[in-house]
Design a protein around this motif. Structure first.
Motif, PDB file in Angstrom:
ATOM      1  N   LEU A 397     -54.316   4.343  39.159  1.00  0.00           N
ATOM      2  CA  LEU A 397     -55.418   4.957  38.408  1.00  0.00           C
ATOM      3  C   LEU A 397     -55.338   4.445  36.979  1.00  0.00           C
ATOM      4  N   GLY A 398     -55.734   3.191  36.786  1.00  0.00           N
ATOM      5  CA  GLY A 398     -55.556   2.521  35.502  1.00  0.00           C
ATOM      6  C   GLY A 398     -56.257   3.202  34.351  1.00  0.00           C
ATOM      7  N   ASP A 399     -57.502   3.651  34.553  1.00  0.00           N
ATOM      8  CA  ASP A 399     -58.244   4.289  33.469  1.00  0.00           C
ATOM      9  C   ASP A 399     -57.596   5.612  33.062  1.00  0.00           C
ATOM     10  N   ARG A 400     -57.134   6.364  34.057  1.00  0.00           N
ATOM     11  CA  ARG A 400     -56.469   7.635  33.752  1.00  0.00           C
ATOM     12  C   ARG A 400     -55.147   7.390  33.039  1.00  0.00           C
ATOM     13  N   ALA A 401     -54.410   6.358  33.454  1.00  0.00           N
ATOM     14  CA  ALA A 401     -53.155   6.023  32.788  1.00  0.00           C
ATOM     15  C   ALA A 401     -53.416   5.667  31.330  1.00  0.00           C
ATOM     16  N   THR A 402     -54.466   4.875  31.091  1.00  0.00           N
ATOM     17  CA  THR A 402     -54.817   4.487  29.730  1.00  0.00           C
ATOM     18  C   THR A 402     -55.115   5.717  28.882  1.00  0.00           C
ATOM     19  N   GLU A 403     -55.876   6.637  29.442  1.00  0.00           N
ATOM     20  CA  GLU A 403     -56.247   7.857  28.714  1.00  0.00           C
ATOM     21  C   GLU A 403     -55.010   8.676  28.343  1.00  0.00           C
ATOM     22  N   CYS A 404     -54.087   8.833  29.289  1.00  0.00           N
ATOM     23  CA  CYS A 404     -52.881   9.631  29.034  1.00  0.00           C
ATOM     24  C   CYS A 404     -52.002   8.977  27.972  1.00  0.00           C
ATOM     25  N   TRP A 405     -51.780   7.672  28.085  1.00  0.00           N
ATOM     26  CA  TRP A 405     -50.953   6.989  27.097  1.00  0.00           C
ATOM     27  C   TRP A 405     -51.578   7.059  25.713  1.00  0.00           C
ATOM     28  N   ARG A 406     -52.883   6.960  25.644  1.00  0.00           N
ATOM     29  CA  ARG A 406     -53.542   7.054  24.333  1.00  0.00           C
ATOM     30  C   ARG A 406     -53.395   8.458  23.747  1.00  0.00           C
ATOM     31  N   GLN A 407     -53.372   9.466  24.612  1.00  0.00           N
ATOM     32  CA  GLN A 407     -53.144  10.830  24.130  1.00  0.00           C
ATOM     33  C   GLN A 407     -51.756  10.924  23.477  1.00  0.00           C
ATOM     34  N   ALA A 408     -50.759  10.330  24.118  1.00  0.00           N
ATOM     35  CA  ALA A 408     -49.397  10.356  23.576  1.00  0.00           C
ATOM     36  C   ALA A 408     -49.337   9.653  22.228  1.00  0.00           C
ATOM     37  N   ILE A 409     -49.985   8.494  22.134  1.00  0.00           N
ATOM     38  CA  ILE A 409     -49.971   7.713  20.896  1.00  0.00           C
ATOM     39  C   ILE A 409     -50.699   8.465  19.792  1.00  0.00           C
ATOM     40  N   GLU A 410     -51.831   9.069  20.128  1.00  0.00           N
ATOM     41  CA  GLU A 410     -52.621   9.796  19.132  1.00  0.00           C
ATOM     42  C   GLU A 410     -51.858  10.999  18.594  1.00  0.00           C
ATOM     43  N   LEU A 411     -51.155  11.701  19.471  1.00  0.00           N
ATOM     44  CA  LEU A 411     -50.344  12.835  19.019  1.00  0.00           C
ATOM     45  C   LEU A 411     -49.271  12.378  18.025  1.00  0.00           C
ATOM     46  N   ALA A 412     -48.623  11.261  18.328  1.00  0.00           N
ATOM     47  CA  ALA A 412     -47.575  10.751  17.440  1.00  0.00           C
ATOM     48  C   ALA A 412     -48.143  10.346  16.092  1.00  0.00           C
ATOM     49  N   GLU A 413     -49.339   9.754  16.080  1.00  0.00           N
ATOM     50  CA  GLU A 413     -49.956   9.340  14.822  1.00  0.00           C
ATOM     51  C   GLU A 413     -50.244  10.542  13.918  1.00  0.00           C
ATOM     52  N   GLY A 414     -50.503  11.691  14.528  1.00  0.00           N
ATOM     53  CA  GLY A 414     -50.786  12.881  13.739  1.00  0.00           C
ATOM     54  C   GLY A 414     -49.579  13.758  13.487  1.00  0.00           C
ATOM     55  N   ALA A 415     -48.416  13.353  13.983  1.00  0.00           N
ATOM     56  CA  ALA A 415     -47.209  14.178  13.851  1.00  0.00           C
ATOM     57  C   ALA A 415     -46.431  13.815  12.592  1.00  0.00           C
ATOM     58  N   ALA A 416     -45.495  14.685  12.248  1.00  0.00           N
ATOM     59  CA  ALA A 416     -44.590  14.402  11.127  1.00  0.00           C
ATOM     60  C   ALA A 416     -43.768  13.157  11.457  1.00  0.00           C
ATOM     61  N   PRO A 417     -43.432  12.349  10.450  1.00  0.00           N
ATOM     62  CA  PRO A 417     -42.707  11.087  10.711  1.00  0.00           C
ATOM     63  C   PRO A 417     -41.421  11.259  11.517  1.00  0.00           C
ATOM     64  N   ASP A 418     -40.635  12.319  11.228  1.00  0.00           N
ATOM     65  CA  ASP A 418     -39.374  12.483  11.950  1.00  0.00           C
ATOM     66  C   ASP A 418     -39.598  12.821  13.416  1.00  0.00           C
TER      67      ASP A 418
END
Length: 468
Positions: A397-418
């Motif tokens: 399920l390539g599109d779903r995998a892409t969506e989930c990984w982007r969610q993880a990346i987006e959360l990290a971009e908005g998180a505290a650096p540590d």
């Protein structure tokens, strides 16, 4: 646990007095290592001891025996001790400007021990080296190197305490030293502990007064009078306490005898699991769940239920465990216990993945991510989204995998650096980059790899915005 530690304390005290003993060998279980190490270090404070103690915990590996690092720690320890004692009017020799000539790390360590011995001044005598490697990869080679140090004539004034995790018998060295070597075995007696616990559970009522609750003999039906000055809380005061307990998420009923009984069953279940008595552990844990339910302790019930599900899984009863975890997840969701809901979902996802139900596993991980985020567990939410993407990719399920990984990346971009740089978001970015590169999207894949490197350094969007 107290029994083996008392025996170790006695052996350390004797070692301090009997200066003719060259080696104290402590064979320690993992559960007692930390406490045993404190006891060994405290041996320096014995009234009969006249020798400085130096504790060295570096691992012994085949690739590197760790003697160079130990030598450095020994020298640093001695110079630190010398400075402290100098302030109290006690002068010791200095290692400044001195170093062994040998380039071999093991021989050089012996040389440093010799130099330290030369720096010892009255009222101190000799030196005790406590070797407590966290790991010994080859017991035979370790024993050979230890023997060279122990039997070296120049180091006759040094004595040795060796603590291992039952990896190094040191049989040949014990035989060679004879009466000049002692051995102590410090392991927890789980069977004795379980026996004591079962006896306590069978005979002790949490409603009894303190001494009887702890297992002491006590006249039947006798309750001691309250201490002079003790005041019984009023109804209003007790109501205030109950409100505060409820606000903290704890059932007022479990603050008393029911809570004590629940803890007894929970502890007994854990001991029985460790002893391999799975059926008895399940019985005890079910009783803990029943007590929590009767006391209307909602969060306590969810926690005890989750432990029960974990025991079922550990015993190989995966179907029953799945059913129990599903019940935990549903209950936690009803009660808005988001962290517990996320944890139960992780267990369900793991079992789905092991059974090859990758789409179901992806869904469970995604739901766990949502609840982890509601519980402000950002790092856990990122990992759940990454795993959801991994399971979706396994299910093609390539599109779903892409969506989930982007969610993880987006959360990290908005998180505290540590939080971001210790999260699994960089791994998610690289997994997504590999997927895009396989699709021929090289430029996007390269961009994601740069983003992964940036997040690992804590250089996130949130960090940049904080500088504005």
């Amino acid at each position: 646990m107290a029994r083996p530690l008392r025996a170790l304390h006695e052996d350390v005290s004797w070692f301090a007095r009997a200066t003719e003993v060259k080696l104290l060998h402590v064979r320690c279980g993992a559960a007692l290592r930390k406490s045993a190490l404190k006891l060994l270090a405290a041996g320096e404070l014995s009234l009969d001891n006249q020798s400085p103690f130096v504790v060295l915990e570096d691992a012994w590996r085949l690739a590197d025996g760790g003697w160079r690092v130990r030598a450095q720690r020994l020298a640093e320890h001695w110079e630190g001790r010398r400075r402290v004692l100098s302030e109290e009017g006690i002068e010791l020799g200095s290692l400044s400007g001195r170093a062994p000539a040998s380039p071999d790390p093991h021989a050089a360590f012996g040389g440093w021990v010799n130099l330290v011995l030369q720096c010892v001044r009255p009222p101190l005598e000799g030196l005790v080296i406590v070797l407590a490697p966290a790991l010994i990869e080859d017991a035979g080679l370790f024993e050979a190197e230890l023997r060279e140090l122990v039997m070296q004539p120049e180091l006759a004034a040094a004595r040795w305490i060796v603590m291992d995790m039952q990896e190094a018998p040191l049989a040949a060295l014990h035989e060679e030293l004879g009466a000049r070597a002692m051995q102590n075995v410090s392991v927890r007696d789980d069977a004795a502990f379980a026996q004591d616990l079962n006896a306590m559970m069978a005979s002790v009522d949490p409603e009894l007064p303190g001494p009887a609750r702890a297992g002491a003999a006590w006249p039947r039906g006798i309750i001691p009078p309250p201490r002079k000055g003790d005041r019984t809380p009023t109804v209003e005061q007790q109501a205030e306490v109950d409100v505060e307990l409820a606000a903290a998420g704890m059932s007022p009923a479990l603050a008393g005898s029911q809570g004590a009984r629940m803890q007894q069953y929970m502890l007994a279940a854990a001991v029985q699991m460790k002893l391999g008595n799975g059926e008895l552990a399940i019985q005890h844990q079910r009783e803990a769940c029943r007590i929590a339910a009767e006391a209307q302790g909602e969060r306590e019930l969810v926690l005890q239920w989750m432990v029960l599900a974990g025991y079922e899984l550990a015993l190989g009863r995966e179907d029953e465990s799945y059913r129990q975890y599903a019940g935990v997840a549903q209950k936690a969701e009803e009660l808005e216990l988001h962290l517990e809901r996320a944890q139960a979902g992780l267990a369900l996802a793991l079992m789905d993945a092991r059974a090859g139900r990758h789409p179901d596993a992806a869904g469970q991980y995604a739901r766990s991510a949502e609840h982890a985020l509601k519980a402000n567990a950002t790092g856990l939410a990122i990992e759940c989204w990454r795993l959801a993407g991994q399971m979706a990719a396994e299910a093609q399920l390539g599109d779903r995998a892409t969506e989930c990984w982007r969610q993880a990346i987006e959360l990290a971009e908005g998180a505290a650096p540590d939080v971001a740089k210790t999260s699994s978001a960089p791994r998610a970015a690289r997994e997504l980059a590999a997927l895009l590169r396989a699709r021929g999207l090289g430029a996007q894949a390269e961009s994601l790899e740069h983003q992964a490197n940036r997040i690992e350094q804590g250089d996130t969007r949130a960090a940049a915005e904080a500088l504005l």
